[in-house]
Write an enzyme that holds these catalytic residues in place. Structure first.
Site, PDB file in Angstrom:
ATOM      1  N   GLU A  47       3.181   5.273   5.345  1.00 17.74           N
ATOM      2  CA  GLU A  47       3.642   5.898   3.915  1.00 17.74           C
ATOM      3  C   GLU A  47       3.501   7.546   4.018  1.00 17.74           C
ATOM      4  OE1 GLU A  47       2.263   2.975   3.679  1.00 17.74           O
ATOM      5  OE2 GLU A  47       3.554   2.035   2.681  1.00 17.74           O
ATOM      6  N   HIS A  54      -0.030  -4.829  -6.920  1.00 14.53           N
ATOM      7  CA  HIS A  54       1.368  -4.587  -6.782  1.00 14.53           C
ATOM      8  C   HIS A  54       2.446  -4.529  -8.198  1.00 14.53           C
ATOM      9  CE1 HIS A  54       0.923  -5.571  -2.454  1.00 14.53           C
ATOM     10  NE2 HIS A  54       2.337  -5.550  -2.285  1.00 14.53           N
TER      11      HIS A  54
HETATM   12  C1  LIG Z   1       0.628   0.455   2.437  1.00 17.07           C
HETATM   13  C2  LIG Z   1       1.553  -0.627   2.134  1.00 17.07           C
HETATM   14  N1  LIG Z   1       2.883  -0.329   2.603  1.00 17.07           N
HETATM   15  C3  LIG Z   1       3.866  -1.474   2.458  1.00 17.07           C
HETATM   16  C4  LIG Z   1       3.323  -2.676   2.044  1.00 17.07           C
HETATM   17  C5  LIG Z   1       4.615  -3.668   1.995  1.00 17.07           C
HETATM   18  N2  LIG Z   1       4.369  -4.888   2.795  1.00 17.07           N
HETATM   19  C6  LIG Z   1       3.612  -6.130   2.484  1.00 17.07           C
HETATM   20  S1  LIG Z   1       3.551  -7.032   3.953  1.00 17.07           S
HETATM   21  C7  LIG Z   1       4.133  -5.852   4.876  1.00 17.07           C
HETATM   22  C8  LIG Z   1       4.610  -6.157   6.334  1.00 17.07           C
HETATM   23  C9  LIG Z   1       3.379  -6.142   7.058  1.00 17.07           C
HETATM   24  O1  LIG Z   1       3.440  -6.582   8.443  1.00 17.07           O
HETATM   25  P1  LIG Z   1       2.316  -7.125   9.537  1.00 17.07           P
HETATM   26  O2  LIG Z   1       1.272  -6.068   9.246  1.00 17.07           O
HETATM   27  O3  LIG Z   1       3.090  -7.242  10.789  1.00 17.07           O
HETATM   28  O4  LIG Z   1       1.964  -8.217   8.702  1.00 17.07           O
HETATM   29  P2  LIG Z   1       2.478  -9.626   8.682  1.00 17.07           P
HETATM   30  O5  LIG Z   1       3.236  -9.695   7.305  1.00 17.07           O
HETATM   31  O6  LIG Z   1       3.817  -9.814   9.618  1.00 17.07           O
HETATM   32  O7  LIG Z   1       1.395 -10.770   8.829  1.00 17.07           O
HETATM   33  C10 LIG Z   1       4.698  -4.797   4.174  1.00 17.07           C
HETATM   34  C11 LIG Z   1       5.366  -3.548   4.827  1.00 17.07           C
HETATM   35  C12 LIG Z   1       1.984  -2.792   1.602  1.00 17.07           C
HETATM   36  N3  LIG Z   1       1.567  -3.900   1.110  1.00 17.07           N
HETATM   37  N4  LIG Z   1       1.026  -1.676   1.648  1.00 17.07           N
END
Ligand SMILES: Cc1ncc(C[n+]2csc(CCOP(=O)(O)OP(=O)(O)O)c2C)c(N)n1
Ligand SMILES: Cc1ncc(C[n+]2csc(CCOP(=O)(O)OP(=O)(O)O)c2C)c(N)n1
Ligand SMILES: [Mg+2]
Ligand SMILES: [Mg+2]
Lengths: 325, 339, 339, 325
Positions: free
Chosen positions: A61, A130
């Protein structure tokens, strides 16, 4: 001609309208391009405007808003999406300490025509991290303009105005409103920032609301009619610039004020409206100034609890009755 | 390969066999639970959102088995598996998913915030990267108290690109903290492939040297491999050897969350990973090693029965009392901000 | 060694000589300016705080000389040197330090926020790490506009441990941005040695591989070496070759800011680095190369005269009009938040 | 016996008192140990309590607060310094989204007895990024307690209370007050959070102030006496828990309110006080409720400008005269 579209689709239409209108408008964010956004509010933009102007970013971000800020000061008009407004906290330094102060600290050398779009508020059972309504965080920062539309038409007109505005704007899309539908005229729509709209006229009490609280305030006004109370409902649409004229004029007529906000109790935007009225309309007032807010608690996840603690139509009705009697 | 080819005659059980059966039981329990959670979400009983670990069970199972009872788990919104792997009762987890008073967080946390402190599950965090620095804190406290506890922190591939990852890894090394960082690299963030937004091929392993750490990659679909690497890292941390960063390669069978069909993923990629599904492949390995199939069937049946029971209990449980919304903001149990 | 040993007879000036003289002029101008700024701070004329680049002048000089007129500079609160190195008039910089209306920011920015957009100085940022992602943005815009501009971003060793550093470096590589990140490693943060809080020996260079970048270390006290490495990195960025991360080893002669005597630094360390003071060492090198000392003396005298004049102008200038506080919050020139 | 000490030295004395009192108190931050803090407010602690309990950190605000949070939930009572309150923006996710919600989201499983100390406010010519007064940011977050002492004695009593408190506390030290001196009794001092103090009694108008605004409000009250106006001055000391009883009781007597805050105009804590009074004391009011604030602009660096725009004694006097007449 006009058509009925969702608040969600209005976002994509507004972005398309402005990217069409101005080639210097670029759009970045997480999962916004290929996936069309996690709320599907930016579908089709990648296909229409290509990967140069519509870009997916890493989960970074600060890097997203830094890119927007640096690009804005050097000739682009970036729109950056921060997926949930809760995540503004992870880049709050950019939002509150860099972007809003740059023009001032440089005495006008730097211009930042940028927009931060973000999904705000509760109601989807997403839990405390959220679901926050944080438009008050942005309102408290000198140098930020703050917009929060309540219907699809305003999403288009206000997002267009925000993108064309020469100053940084934080644009709050209420995520509980994405599926809601509204009439939208054909053709280009561009509004002016800082103009509230009186969505229901009345003479006994002024109810000031924003975004998701507007439909609830209107429903309350209709219920109040049945109870013999004539309520005026003002949709602020923008917190900065703030249309104090419309609020002050209305309260001077009705002599009573109820604000309705999704913010937790302390230091929400409702407190600012109450304070302005308490100073500028004092001699016209006939009853205590009242705020309807979410209680000062993190938002619980369970549907039963979440529904009970976001401001409801019945809580608005009660508050209005109380100040009028 | 089919399991039958591999079958050999049953034999006496070794310690290793017991470990393997424990790992198998854990992957099966998580698999069974997650399949049920998905169904309940589709039925509208799990509200809001839900992030499953279908296909990723071996990581939770391997680490869960390697951890000491009083070690700390820090995980994400994709945390059902890690919460269960520490022994948190299924009924409490299912109750939380359904927003019931019987949930581990009384319905106030929800699917993304599962927590069971008595089982060492110190929280599921829904802000990307936030819990890495927090896991450091638990490790720092263990170090200060001389308790010998270790903190294990799970996160995804996409999390390696946020600032908190960098700050946490650096501090962990500088303070020589007993913490193990586990990157569950399932190749995707929400709907975007990690490779499209990352400067290096291995999002965690290729960053290890930036923190003076060894680069470690493990097959996250192999319970034995995960258990081995987990044991080594946890033992080292406990012995004062400092932090580790482990990248476990894996894949989610379904979408990112809720009803996401995950159509942004190439069919061949999905098919190839399905071949590496930890449940059938590990089952085949155990049979091949001569473990009596009856033991495996029993595990599978027990898991089904437990998930059924947990589902029933959760369905039957009441929603939280409205007054609960005003409790536990403060240590005094209440929520008052004024005197 | 004393300069005389090295002296040889003057000769015709080559292009290289002109470059060297330009570099010498820049280090001398910065040195002279910073010494004056320190004196004015001690006299109470520079209010608040002030962070000097005494001892670090070669980095600003080398990069300033390598940049194209329309390239972008992003620097920190320790930004007097970088602001001057792009050609910003001394009087405007001195005026800003003294909080005068004649300052480059009309007195509203102060020592930590020097900016001169017309000279490509896009701002001095006082929050550690914040400007690295912002520099990416200017580079992204240059890339999108096809302008061939490059963004150069200066920051300190301590800045390599904050999250924004990580996020910025990764995005710069993924988007192949024309940006050059320059870590001025002066071995200290405010009062704490970088080695005490960093997981690797070279805070920037040892992190480069985590972003798919080459590890580059340069002697930050050698104007020629800095100029060479700067030219290579900037040319590569301009040609579409993407970002670079450069670690320039240097040392500040004084404390971190204001009146800090810097007593937390070992005497021998300070003494050793004083031997490597870029001004006398570079002067000696030029004389050794046969450059006429008269040219150097002229440069030194011109610098003194310019700093004197700038100081006079700043002292004589008026403080900002009170109404100025209400200007330039918004693009309309005003500060009203209501209609 | 009592002695005269500075606000700055009171911080070190309070930390020493509590580290002495409770071995589970640990202290971390940037340059806090060997250097004794950039404001020299933590001198001597490393020497007295050693490097295990008093630690320098990298410039990693998220790592600092993460360490404090994780340690607090597992048996320590950490005190973390964020050097300038402006830098809370770089770790705002920890401050606003993690720390305050953890106990609630886990329904009481997690306790976070931690304190975030930070130097707040303007007056030192540090410019817009090192001078913000952001106590209102913290007040707006459910789950945070918020403290801001106005004098050396309160620094000790309130910091001790914050450290012993079982909930997370953000402790704002007003950096312009560090050199100010005050009488401090010998021996242990531990106050109770949420108790305001009436520092000047009066009957015509209630002036509510905090931290650096308290001495200015008192000076204004003295000046007002000469003008025949009897002003009561309340030092809030804490924003959460908020001593509304003291404020409401006073306003019901004086019928008039002026709040004095260093926050920029919109959504400062003054708006919250005004809103509470406008609802709960409405029928007792005899004049408009007025806020004296910093204007809604980033803070300029030049001394001439900074002095003119932080609330001054004369602006407080004018405001009080206006509401009384
Ligand atoms: C600071 C922040 N940015 C964006 C999000 C939205 N978000 C939730 S899960 C996700 C993807 C995360 O990917 P990864 O770290 O690979 O974990 P996975 O879900 O694949 O286990 C995002 C972008 C968030 N929760 N927090
Ligand atoms: C986010 C943030 N944290 C802390 C500070 C306080 N601070 C100002 S300068 C500084 C030291 C920076 O060290 P380094 O990056 O090495 O730069 P140098 O001053 O040595 O040039 C610190 C900690 C800040 N300005 N911003
Ligand atoms: Mg992933
Ligand atoms: Mg340094």
């Amino acid at each position: 001609m006009a058509e009925l579209i969702t608040y969600r689709d209005a976002v994509a239409r507004a972005l398309a309208q402005e990217m069409e209108h101005d080639p210097s408008v670029y759009f970045i964010g997480e999962d916004v391009a290929a996936a069309g956004g996690v709320f599907k509010a930016t579908k089709g933009l990648l296909e229409e405007f290509g990967p140069e102007r519509v870009r997916d970013t890493p989960i970074s971000e600060e890097a997203i808003l830094g890119a927007a800020m640096g690009a804005a000061m050097t000739g682009l008009r970036p729109v950056a999406e921060i997926m949930f407004s809760d995540f503004l906290a992870t880049c709050w330094d950019l939002v509150a300490v860099e972007i809003p102060k740059s023009r001032y600290m440089t005495d006008g050398q730097v211009s930042l025509p940028l927009v931060i779009r973000t999904a705000n508020g509760g109601g989807l059972r997403f839990g405390a991290q959220h679901s926050q309504a944080v438009e008050n965080w942005a309102m408290a920062i000198p140098g930020l303009k703050v917009v929060a539309p309540s219907n699809p038409r305003d999403v288009i007109g206000l997002l267009a105005a925000a993108i064309r505005d020469p100053d940084p704007v934080v644009f709050f899309e209420q995520k509980s409103l994405y599926p809601s539908k509204g009439e939208v005229p054909d053709g280009e729509i561009v509004d002016t920032l800082g103009v509230a709209s009186t969505v229901h006229s009345g003479s006994d009490v002024t109810i000031v609301a924003l975004a998701s609280m507007v439909p609830r305030a209107v429903a309350a006004a209709e219920e109040l009619e049945g109870l013999g109370i004539s309520a005026e409902v003002i949709d602020l649409r923008c917190l900065v610039p703030l249309d104090t004229a419309t609020v002050v004029e209305s309260v001077k007529r009705t002599s009573r004020l109820v604000t309705v906000e999704e913010n937790p109790r302390l230091c929400g935007w409702g407190a600012e409206i109450v304070s302005i009225v308490a100073e500028e309309c004092f001699w016209h007032l006939d009853g205590p100034l009242t705020r309807v807010t979410t209680p000062h608690i993190p938002l619980p996840s369970a549907d039963a609890l979440e529904d009970a603690f976001l401001p409801s139509v019945s809580r608005i009705v009660e508050a209005a009755q109380k100040v009028v009697q | 390969m089919s399991t039958t080819e591999l079958e050999t005659t049953p034999r006496e059980m070794s310690d290793a066999d017991h470990t393997s059966l424990g790992l198998y039981e854990q992957v099966v329990r998580i698999r069974t639970f997650e399949e049920r959670a998905y169904r309940l979400f589709m039925e509208g009983l799990v509200k809001g959102t839900s992030h499953l670990s279908l296909g990723m069970e071996a990581i939770a199972a391997g680490f869960g088995a390697a951890m000491r009872r009083d070690d700390y788990t820090f995980c994400t919104y994709r945390g059902h598996a890690h919460t269960l792997a520490r022994g948190t009762p299924m009924a409490g987890v299912m109750g939380e998913l359904l927003g019931r008073a019987s949930g581990v967080c009384g319905g106030k946390g929800g699917s993304m915030h599962l927590t069971s402190v008595e089982h060492g599950v110190m929280g599921s965090y829904a802000i990307i990267g936030a819990h890495l620095p927090i896991a450091n804190g638990a490790a720092w406290s263990a170090q200060a108290r001389g308790s010998g506890q270790v903190a294990v922190c799970f996160f995804g591939d996409g999390t390696t690109n946020i600032g908190a990852f960098h700050e946490a890894l650096n501090l962990a090394k500088v303070w020589n903290l007993p913490v193990v960082f586990v990157c569950e690299n399932n190749l995707y963030m929400e709907y975007t492939a990690i490779g499209e937004v990352t400067a290096v091929e291995h999002p965690a392993a290729d960053r290890a040297s930036a923190y003076g750490l060894e680069s470690i990659i493990v097959d996250g679909n192999d319970p034995d491999a995960v258990y081995a690497v987990a044991t080594t890292a946890i033992d080292r941390a406990r012995a004062g050897g400092g932090p580790s960063l482990i990248e476990a390669k894996t894949y989610r069978h379904g979408g990112h969350s809720r009803a996401d069909p995950g159509q942004y993923r190439p069919e061949e990629e999905v098919a190839a990973w399905m071949q590496r599904d930890p449940v059938p492949t590990y089952r085949a390995r155990l049979l091949g090693a001569g473990i009596d199939e009856a033991l495996l069937t029993a595990i599978e049946q027990r898991a089904q029965a437990d998930v059924d029971a947990a589902t029933e209990q959760a369905r039957a449980a009441l929603p939280p009392d409205l007054q609960a919304a005003y409790t536990n903001v403060w240590a005094d149990g209440g929520s008052s901000w004024r005197n």
